[in-house]
Design an enzyme around this catalytic site. Structure first.
Site, PDB file in Angstrom:
ATOM      1  N   SER A  75       0.808  -1.228   0.000  1.00  0.00           N
ATOM      2  CA  SER A  75       0.000   0.000   0.000  1.00  0.00           C
ATOM      3  C   SER A  75       0.839   1.275   0.000  1.00  0.00           C
ATOM      4  CB  SER A  75      -0.901   0.017   1.252  1.00  0.00           C
ATOM      5  OG  SER A  75      -1.785  -1.074   1.225  1.00  0.00           O
ATOM      6  N   GLY A  76       2.156   1.137   0.000  1.00  0.00           N
ATOM      7  CA  GLY A  76       3.009   2.329   0.020  1.00  0.00           C
ATOM      8  C   GLY A  76       3.895   2.394   1.258  1.00  0.00           C
ATOM      9  N   HIS A 109       2.254  -4.731   9.642  1.00  0.00           N
ATOM     10  CA  HIS A 109       1.110  -4.977   8.755  1.00  0.00           C
ATOM     11  C   HIS A 109      -0.094  -5.470   9.570  1.00  0.00           C
ATOM     12  CE1 HIS A 109       3.190  -4.235   5.061  1.00  0.00           C
ATOM     13  NE2 HIS A 109       3.872  -5.358   4.990  1.00  0.00           N
ATOM     14  N   SER A 169      -0.137  -5.088  -7.375  1.00  0.00           N
ATOM     15  CA  SER A 169       1.216  -4.958  -6.821  1.00  0.00           C
ATOM     16  C   SER A 169       1.625  -6.253  -6.103  1.00  0.00           C
ATOM     17  CB  SER A 169       1.248  -3.765  -5.860  1.00  0.00           C
ATOM     18  OG  SER A 169       2.550  -3.527  -5.408  1.00  0.00           O
ATOM     19  N   LYS A 184       6.416   0.248 -10.384  1.00  0.00           N
ATOM     20  CA  LYS A 184       5.941   1.392 -11.153  1.00  0.00           C
ATOM     21  C   LYS A 184       5.472   2.549 -10.261  1.00  0.00           C
ATOM     22  CE  LYS A 184       3.461   0.315 -15.299  1.00  0.00           C
ATOM     23  NZ  LYS A 184       2.172  -0.245 -15.811  1.00  0.00           N
TER      24      LYS A 184
HETATM   25  N1  PPS Z   1       9.118   5.964  -3.306  1.00  0.00           N
HETATM   26  C1  PPS Z   1       8.006   5.454  -3.786  1.00  0.00           C
HETATM   27  N2  PPS Z   1       7.045   6.253  -4.300  1.00  0.00           N
HETATM   28  C2  PPS Z   1       5.890   5.738  -4.792  1.00  0.00           C
HETATM   29  N3  PPS Z   1       5.607   4.412  -4.819  1.00  0.00           N
HETATM   30  C3  PPS Z   1       6.545   3.571  -4.308  1.00  0.00           C
HETATM   31  C4  PPS Z   1       7.763   4.055  -3.774  1.00  0.00           C
HETATM   32  N4  PPS Z   1       8.477   2.977  -3.347  1.00  0.00           N
HETATM   33  C5  PPS Z   1       7.759   1.888  -3.619  1.00  0.00           C
HETATM   34  N5  PPS Z   1       6.594   2.237  -4.201  1.00  0.00           N
HETATM   35  C6  PPS Z   1       5.526   1.353  -4.688  1.00  0.00           C
HETATM   36  O1  PPS Z   1       4.801   0.851  -3.567  1.00  0.00           O
HETATM   37  C7  PPS Z   1       4.386  -0.496  -3.851  1.00  0.00           C
HETATM   38  C8  PPS Z   1       5.002  -1.423  -2.835  1.00  0.00           C
HETATM   39  O2  PPS Z   1       4.235  -1.284  -1.653  1.00  0.00           O
HETATM   40  P1  PPS Z   1       4.874  -1.440  -0.210  1.00  0.00           P
HETATM   41  O3  PPS Z   1       6.054  -0.572  -0.089  1.00  0.00           O
HETATM   42  O4  PPS Z   1       3.759  -1.243   0.754  1.00  0.00           O
HETATM   43  O5  PPS Z   1       5.332  -2.966  -0.194  1.00  0.00           O
HETATM   44  S1  PPS Z   1       5.645  -3.821   1.127  1.00  0.00           S
HETATM   45  O6  PPS Z   1       4.344  -4.138   1.742  1.00  0.00           O
HETATM   46  O7  PPS Z   1       6.497  -3.039   2.001  1.00  0.00           O
HETATM   47  O8  PPS Z   1       6.317  -5.038   0.623  1.00  0.00           O
HETATM   48  C9  PPS Z   1       4.870  -0.814  -5.259  1.00  0.00           C
HETATM   49  O9  PPS Z   1       3.790  -0.437  -6.099  1.00  0.00           O
HETATM   50  P2  PPS Z   1       3.569  -1.035  -7.576  1.00  0.00           P
HETATM   51  O10 PPS Z   1       4.584  -0.346  -8.420  1.00  0.00           O
HETATM   52  O11 PPS Z   1       2.168  -0.654  -7.952  1.00  0.00           O
HETATM   53  O12 PPS Z   1       3.779  -2.504  -7.502  1.00  0.00           O
HETATM   54  C10 PPS Z   1       6.062   0.123  -5.381  1.00  0.00           C
HETATM   55  O13 PPS Z   1       6.430   0.391  -6.713  1.00  0.00           O
END
Ligand code: PPS
Length: 328
Positions: free
Chosen positions: A74-75, A139, A169, A295
């Site tokens: 989720s970010g 989480h 994702s 992405k």
């Molecule tokens: N800096 C930054 N800015 C914007 N988006 C980012 C960033 N870092 C990671 N991501 C995107 O976040 C998605 C991964 O989610 P999480 O970080 O929650 O993953 S986890 O639960 O910690 O494994 C995953 O999304 P998707 O690209 O849609 O797969 C990552 O690309």
């Protein structure tokens, strides 16, 4: 996949006798990774459940603790980086040539998960290396953290994301660490689990609502953020985060020519983080650092989910969030 090759938190080889007994009485289900158990309304793979139990037994929140919370994908990584960068700017680094912490470690290394990092194997991990404010992540849904907000000013920041993008994702991420080609059957299986409310750390809706309600009841302790707002208006959201954490941007900072806000956003952007050497090498939680970055787009689910899948999820969302005041 061979059981031993799974990341440790997904396996079942670290259970105490007490947990084995508990597990035998819990509702269970199976997915393509293994068995999940429902404990206090949330689904966990066995070793993660052991971590949750260890955490619940041993964790004592401190007044200044900050916990980054999220449903997986989720970010989390982004929010961790932003929080680290916000707090780091308060330190006097003018006399030092040291690398920024984000250049020395992946955000998940700096801000460990409570249940499948720190507490996975013990209810008394060594926390002495953490200086105040201690930064942790989770989480787990809010109610399972069992934080007594009335007695502890500890702060929680939750990030929520459109569940359809979360699903896609997760699909990419799981294919990456299972070292599989992108397999549509895996996406369908994740979709079914999501809709049936039986995914890892799910049900998704209950997860979101636990923090949504917490943010309404304890606004000084729980900040509810949205990935899509962080994407569309990052400066506003990072200022909101800074204010909540008690480290708002000063007027001087706001007036700086290439402002602090912009610098932090740039440092924590997906492009910047993913191009750092530390994130091109190494791994955390048996996952290669590079897999935490893909992405980062809003609406990528449109490229992968069918209309039927989207409609079904939208209908479930409407039904589950009805009456909560929560809109997505
Ligand atoms: N800096 C930054 N800015 C914007 N988006 C980012 C960033 N870092 C990671 N991501 C995107 O976040 C998605 C991964 O989610 P999480 O970080 O929650 O993953 S986890 O639960 O910690 O494994 C995953 O999304 P998707 O690209 O849609 O797969 C990552 O690309």
């Amino acid at each position: 996949m061979n059981e031993k090759e799974l990341p440790e938190q997904l396996r079942d080889d670290n259970l105490s006798e007490e947990t084995k007994t508990l597990i035998s009485s819990l509702p269970s289900t199976k997915d393509f990774i293994g068995k999940l158990y429902n404990y206090q309304g949330c689904w966990y793979y066995p070793n993660t459940l052991q971590g949750v139990l260890n955490f619940q037994k041993g964790f004592k929140p401190q007044e200044t603790d900050i916990i980054i919370a999220s449903y997986p994908k989720s970010g989390t990584t982004w929010l961790k980086a932003l929080t680290v960068a916000l707090l780091e700017r308060l330190k006097d680094i003018s006399s030092s040539d040291a690398l920024h912490p984000l250049q020395s470690d992946n955000p998940h290394g700096i801000v460990p998960f409570l249940e499948f990092g720190l507490y996975l194997k013990s209810s008394t991990p060594d926390l002495t290396k953490f200086s105040s404010p201690r930064l942790f992540s989770t989480h787990m849904p809010l109610h399972t953290l069992q934080i007594p907000f009335e007695d502890s000013p500890c702060k929680i920041v939750y990030v929520c994301r459109d569940v359809k993008d979360v699903l896609v994702s997760q699909w990419y991420f799981r294919c990456a660490y299972l070292q599989k080609e992108l397999d549509k059957r895996l996406l369908e299986s994740l979709f079914e689990s999501l809709c049936n409310g039986v995914g890892y750390f799910g049900p998704f809706w209950e997860h979101v609502l636990s923090y949504w309600r917490g943010s309404l009841e304890y606004p000084k302790h729980v900040l509810f953020m949205r990935y899509e707002e962080m994407k569309s208006d990052p400066a506003v959201q990072v200022k909101r985060l800074a204010e909540f954490l008690g480290c708002p941007f000063t007027e001087e900072e706001e007036e700086e020519e290439s402002g602090s806000v912009d610098k932090i956003l740039e440092l924590c952007s997906l492009r910047s983080l993913s191009s750092m050497e530390i994130n091109k090498t190494g791994s955390k939680y048996d996952v290669h650092h590079s897999n935490y970055f893909r992405k980062g787009e809003v609406g990528d689910s449109k490229n992968h989910l069918t209309h039927e899948m989207e409609n079904k999820i939208n209908m479930i969302i409407e039904e589950k969030y009805k009456g909560s005041g929560f809109k997505y």
